[in-house]
Write a protein that holds these residues in place. Structure first.
Motif: not given
Length: 101
Positions: A30-32, A34-44, A48-52
């Motif tokens: 649920v907390a994974a 998506t979208g631009l946030t996922a790109v931001g996580v990928w770029l560092g 990512p959320p703690l649960i992930v």
């Protein structure tokens, strides 16, 4: 500690960690990001959320607990089979032969 109690306690710990891992996996889905946030996580750029982050760790803990629980279950079963009427088994009874006279 009694081998039956040990097996029961490790089984309870294993079940509890399995439930925690399942809840964490559902929360991570649920907390994974998506979208631009996922790109931001990928770029560092964004964390990512703690649960992930915690879900794979809890999954590993549940796997280890399940392995230990299985080992203690079979240990308890082996110990139970190794006794006859509350007495330690002799070498002959362990091999399936009749008890010596």
């Amino acid at each position: 500690m009694d081998h039956e109690k040990l097996a029961n306690r490790t089984e309870n710990v294993s079940m509890a960690t399995g439930i925690a891992a399942g809840i964490a996996a559902a929360g991570a889905a649920v907390a994974a990001p998506t979208g631009l946030t996922a790109v931001g996580v990928w770029l560092g750029i964004v964390s990512p959320p703690l649960i992930v982050t915690a879900a794979p760790i809890l999954g590993t803990v549940a796997t280890v607990a399940g392995t230990v629980s299985g080992a203690t279950y079979f240990y308890a079963k082996w110990k139970k089979r190794g006794t006859v009427a509350g007495r330690p088994a002799t070498e002959q009874t362990r091999q399936g032969d009749a008890e010596p006279q």
